[in-house]
Structures are given as C-alpha cells and as structure tokens.
Design a protein around this motif. Sequence first.
Motif, short mmCIF file in Angstrom:
data_model
loop_
_atom_site.label_atom_id
_atom_site.label_comp_id
_atom_site.label_asym_id
_atom_site.label_seq_id
_atom_site.Cartn_x
_atom_site.Cartn_y
_atom_site.Cartn_z
N SER A 23 -0.20 16.02 -15.58
CA SER A 23 -0.96 16.98 -14.79
C SER A 23 -2.11 17.59 -15.60
N ALA A 24 -1.81 17.96 -16.86
CA ALA A 24 -2.83 18.62 -17.68
C ALA A 24 -3.99 17.69 -17.99
N ARG A 25 -3.71 16.40 -18.13
CA ARG A 25 -4.77 15.45 -18.48
C ARG A 25 -5.32 14.70 -17.27
N ASN A 26 -4.87 15.11 -16.08
CA ASN A 26 -5.33 14.46 -14.85
C ASN A 26 -5.15 12.94 -14.96
N GLY A 27 -3.91 12.55 -15.24
CA GLY A 27 -3.62 11.13 -15.46
C GLY A 27 -3.87 10.28 -14.24
N ALA A 28 -4.09 9.00 -14.48
CA ALA A 28 -4.35 8.04 -13.40
C ALA A 28 -3.03 7.49 -12.87
N THR A 54 -8.03 8.64 -3.73
CA THR A 54 -8.57 10.01 -3.63
C THR A 54 -9.50 10.35 -4.78
N GLU A 55 -9.39 9.61 -5.88
CA GLU A 55 -10.25 9.84 -7.05
C GLU A 55 -10.26 8.57 -7.88
N ALA A 56 -11.40 8.26 -8.49
CA ALA A 56 -11.51 7.06 -9.31
C ALA A 56 -12.42 7.34 -10.49
N MET A 101 -10.84 12.14 -15.15
CA MET A 101 -9.54 11.51 -15.07
C MET A 101 -9.12 10.90 -16.39
N ASP A 102 -7.82 10.90 -16.63
CA ASP A 102 -7.22 10.28 -17.80
C ASP A 102 -7.84 10.80 -19.09
N GLN A 103 -7.78 12.12 -19.27
CA GLN A 103 -8.30 12.72 -20.49
C GLN A 103 -7.43 12.31 -21.68
N LEU A 104 -8.07 11.88 -22.74
CA LEU A 104 -7.35 11.41 -23.92
C LEU A 104 -6.95 12.58 -24.80
#
Length: 773
Positions: A23-28, A54-56, A101-104
């Motif tokens: 959730s915190a990193r807005n995972g894919a 919904t998001e890409a 999305m998918d923050q490292l």
Amino acid sequence: MTSSVLSLGLLAVVQAPFEHAFSARNGAHLAVQFDGSKVTAAQATATAHAAGVTEAAGPYPIAAALDTTVGTDCPKKDFAGHDNHPITVTTRPDLGSTSGMDQLALTQGRWPTSPGEIALPWQHYATACFGSSVVFSSLPGKPSFKVVGFGGSVTNSATAFATADGFARLTAAGAKSDEQMLYRFAKAGTDADIATDKQAVAAAAPASAVESGQSYLTAKQQAGGNARAYVPFLIGFGILGLFMSVLIISIVVSGAVASGIRRIGILKSLGFTPSQVARAYTAQAMIPATLGLVLGAVFGNLLAVPILGGATKQLGAASATIPLWVSAVVPLGTLLIVGVTALIPALRAGRMPTVRALVVGRAPKAGGGQTAQRLASRLPLPRAMSLGLAQPFARPARAVLVGAAVLFGVVSATFAVGLETGFNKYLDTSTAGFNVASKFVEPTADVGVTWGFYGPNDPRRPHLDAAKVAAALAETPGTKAAFGWGESGATIVGAPPGGEPPKVFTVTGDFSWTNMELLSGRWFSAPGEAVVGDKLATTVGIHVGDNVTVVQQNKQLPLKVVGINFDTNVGDYTVMTDAATFTAAGLAPHIEQFNVELASNVSGPDWSTSAAAALTPLNASVRPNSDGGKNIVMIIMGTLVATLTLMMVAVAALGVLSMVVQDTRERVHDLGIFKALGMAPKQTIAMVLTSVSLTGLIAGLIGVPLGVAVEKATLTPMGNAIGRHLPPSVSHTYTAALLIPLLAGGIVIALLGALLPASWAARTRTATALRTE
C-alpha cells in the motif's frame, strides 16, 4: 489458547508487512513483460486502456534472465567469482521516486547515478561483497557494474536497477531488451482475477507479444514463506479449542455447583443473594481461566519464533514476533466467552431453592432412566454393567455433555492423525526422485565439497562425462539401473524473479524406478519436450501443452511442456528435460551426478570397489546414499500437531472425569445401597465405566467422519499456501488400518476420563455412602 494466538498471530505477521509495504509503495497488481521484437513502446502503452485497468505505468525497458557472477574484487574470497544466479534488469526515469506506481525502496547504499553502477535486492547478491562488482557472465565482453545499493520492488517487478545509460551498456553487449508495463486493476484479489486481468492485457497487445506476467500475489506468498502453511491447521485447532474451552468451562462450573450444593444452601441460609452466589461461582471459573489464557498467550508467542524465522526480513519488518494486539485481543475475547459460559450454570446455582440445596445424595428422578433400566436388565450382561449402560438415560443432558467432550477429542485425534500421515507422506517425497539411489556417482573433485558451493555456471564446478560414466556403470556387475542428471545453469523466461532462483535440470537415462510423481501429463520422451515443477506451473500459469523458454548463456531454447511433476527437494521453480534436447540445440547439458540402483543380491561395498576401478580414470567417485536430512518445517508442524492433539484429548478426558465425578457424587447414596446389597469394588468400577462406554462409542462414530472432513478441508489449503498442489499419494491419508482404531477412540477417551472416579466409587465405604442421605 496457544493455537488461537499462534494462528491469528501468524496470519497477521505473514500478511501485514507485505500489505503495508504494498500500500505504501503503491505496488502493481501485475507486471507484464512484452517481447521487444513483437511490440513497440507505443503499443505497450496502449494496453493501459485494457478492460479492468485502473492505473498503469511504463513502458520500462527490461532485460530478463541474465546470468551473473560476483566480481573478483569482492574482499571475501569465498564469494569472489561465484555464480550470483540470473537477474532481471530494468531502468526507471527516477529510481528513487516517492510517487507513482511501484515505488522502489532502498535498504542500504544509494541508487545508481552512472552507467557503471547498479542496485539490486540484498537477496540477489552476496551481502558481504557490497560495494564490489557484479559481472554479467553470459554476455559477450562480460560487462561489470559496481553494486552501490540494496533495494527493490515490493512485488519483485525486477531484481536489478540501472541508469538508462547503464541499461544501454547491457543491450550493447548483447542483452535482449523487452518492454515492461505495470498495472493496477479494479478486481485483483485472487489468482483467477489476475489471470483474467492478464488475458485482458494480452488481448490489447499484438498477438503473442506477452512473454510473462508477475502477479503481486506471488510476491505476497514468497514474502510469507513456509509460515503460511501453518495457518490453516492452526485455525482448525483454534476453532476446536475454542469450542472445547466453552464446553469444559460449562462442565467444570456445573461440576463445582453440583459438588457445592450443600455449601450453596448454607450460603443462601446465611443471607447470600442469588447474584452474590452467581458472582462467586463465576469468579471460581475466571481465576484459573485467566491463568490458562496468560500461559497460552506466552506459549503461542514462544512457538512463533522458530516458525516465522525470516518471513518478514525482505519487507523491512523490525521483527517476526506476534503483534501485541493479537496477544491482547485473543485472550480478552476468550475470557469474555469463558465468563458468559461460566455465568449460565452460576445463575442456576443462585436461583436454586435453599431447602433443595441443603439435601444432597438425591436419587435420579423416575422417568426415562427407569425405562432404560428395565430394558437394560433384559440384556445378557452382568447386572453391574446393565445398570451402568442405562445410567446416561437418567441424566440425558449430562450424557450429551460427556458425549460432546469425547466428540471434540475424537475429532481432534482424527484430524491430527490425518495431518501427521499427510506430513509423513510429504516427507517421503523428499526421498523420491533425484534422492533415490543405492549409490551415487559424482565428480571426484566434488567429494567433500558442500553441494551447491559453486554455482552451475561456475568454471570451478566439475561435471561428469555422461556417456563414459554410463557405459562404465553398465559394465559393472550388479548395476540394475542408473541415470545421470545435473543443473544446467540455464534459467527460465517468465519465472518469478523473487524467491528461489529457477533451475533447469538435464537428465540422461531411465529414471522411472525413482517413483518421481506426476500431477498431470506424461514424462518427456522426445527432443524439445520438458516437464515443469508444480510450483512453477501454479505461479506462472503453465499448463500441459504450453511452451516454456529456457536460456543458457544468452541462448534461448523453447520447450513444449508435456507434464507437471510434484517434487519438493530440488527447488521451487524447476524444469526437467532430456540432456539430448540441450545437445541438439547447441547448449551444454551438465551432468553432475549418477543415481545407481543395485540388484537385490549385490553387496554395496563390493560393488563400490568394483565400480571404482572403472570410474577413477573418468574422475568419478562412488558415494553412499545417506538419505539426507528431514524437512525441518514438516518436523515442526508434526511436533506442533502432536502437542496440540495431546492437549485436546487430555482436556476431553478431564471433561469426562468432571462429569462422572459430578454424577457419582449425586448418586453416592445409590452406591451405598448397591454396596450394602453385595456389589463388589470391581463391579462398581465396571458399572461406572460402562456408564460412559455407550456415549463414547456414539461420539467416536460421529467424531471420526467429522475429523476426516476437517482434515480434508485443511490439508489442501496448506499446500496451496505454499503454492503446491498435493498429489493423491499425499492427500489420501486415511486407510482402514487408521480409521478402525480411531472409531474406538471415543470409548478410550471416555474410559480414561471415568477411570479415576470409578476407582473412587469402588473405594467408598458403604457406611460413608449411606450417611450422605
């Protein structure tokens, strides 16, 4: 209590860190890799409008399954030059971005800033070599990068991150560049949802453009590890334990009321109100219950330590202990249930008339019990046994409580026997397949070297000359069968980048005698065919008839999947194929071991001596089969099941004991009359034991099917929790030899519980019994 705390705690620990990080990193939800030769960046971008998206984010360039080694500049010479397993490299416009999305997440060091730097998760590099280089050994020129950071994606969308210029160095050296898109969907809660979403993305792209898709659910399962397998059976024991606790509390408090009827009468005659009496007896139950809850919570937390291990380390969790709220909520909730359960018989004690409470040793009321006595007396049984046989009908409610206690004990025992049998059968699979042999033949240079010390592509890892070794073994007297195998060093396109590294095994010779089990399809029999492991097939969505592509030293080889096998001892993500398939494709099959089966009348030492003469010139040596070690996870599970079962059976027997004591106290005057009429101590024991035998038998007949149903509802989810489908040889656990003794288990539990009060009744003196009137 222990089971409840442990099950809920494990569930929270193995899920909460991943879900928080996701959730915190807005995972894919899904990372899809498109074949760069079949799709353009614009076409990949257009898939962002596929149904359900919904998001890409993306496309990002990606190069998958690149073999690597630890650089020779590593200060730890034991690691320098070793295989580092294949990694998947990508680049992002801003690797350290805290939006999108998918923050490292970076756990050590920094993100790369120059073409010669790279960052990757700590699991994919020797941590002692941080700051040294990683070499892309399968690419011409073997480009190297300095490892400047440990970090990665919560969903393992890639396992190495470089700058755009650094990624260009790889493609210039010959790495194939593909396109990766990341997606979030409106519906992505299950594997079926993800499969539907992937199909929608594939439909929006050019035909056959999708190479692989990595689901966040796979990363979630990898993060939880084997700890997830404990949850289903602990929940089962937790539910059984909760019902048992409610039942036993009811029995104990009812017994306390029954044994203290005269005391209740005295208290009421002294002016105690009904509510005061109720509170007193509720408190009697709450004090020991509180002690048990505290001890259960402590034991649950202690047992969690070896089970969880490092389940949360890769997500950055501070520890793998059970959350404090679990240790508080579960005991408090259980205490509330105990209080309510204890209050019901306590209120009954409070409302009891004073005169009735002062009279003890009352005989059963006439009615159903009398009818049962007359019918039982007609049976060809000793009179003491017929009296006991009819006793449950005199107190039917009490008989139901005894039966319920025995029922839960039988269900627990049946459940546990099924689980333990399943665990043992699962363990048996670790001695099947590549571990089956009378003798092993391996390179002489490998003798005394830890298995896997050198990676499959490490030049220091020796291999056998398969044709010559096979011929030497065939000519050695006493050899019944033999086959060779080894890890080829190839990797699998589309295999999950997280978890254990994928492995491709090449095999030569007939291995049908090893009992390696197929879940579906058949074994490979022609060039270009392969069998994949169950966990790889489940995770990636591979079915019989699909194609899978393996890569060795940057050369790709497509294989047709003809079977899916169940093997638990050679890795999570595996492919097996004939060595001839690699040879025909110009790849190098690595044969590192031969498994030899000897004829039944052959002496092992004599055969070894004879074989050594032929094998020594081939730099090969014979090694005995030590059968290897046991799966520690299965051992811990088996121990835990046995412990919980003994606790449940013991509690069930104590419940029977409490009820029989209560019944015996109420019928003590009857016992005095029977003794006065000549009933011997042995007859008294027989009467008391017979009084619970019929109830125990009925409880056993009902409890065994229920226990089987609970086991069937638990074992399969346990396999699913670790990404495996269990074959019939593991899941079909019950046989007649197991079920028949279990059917008698109800009688055994009932007799164990009734034995002490029966002995007490037999020792009671006639005058003492009659004086209670």
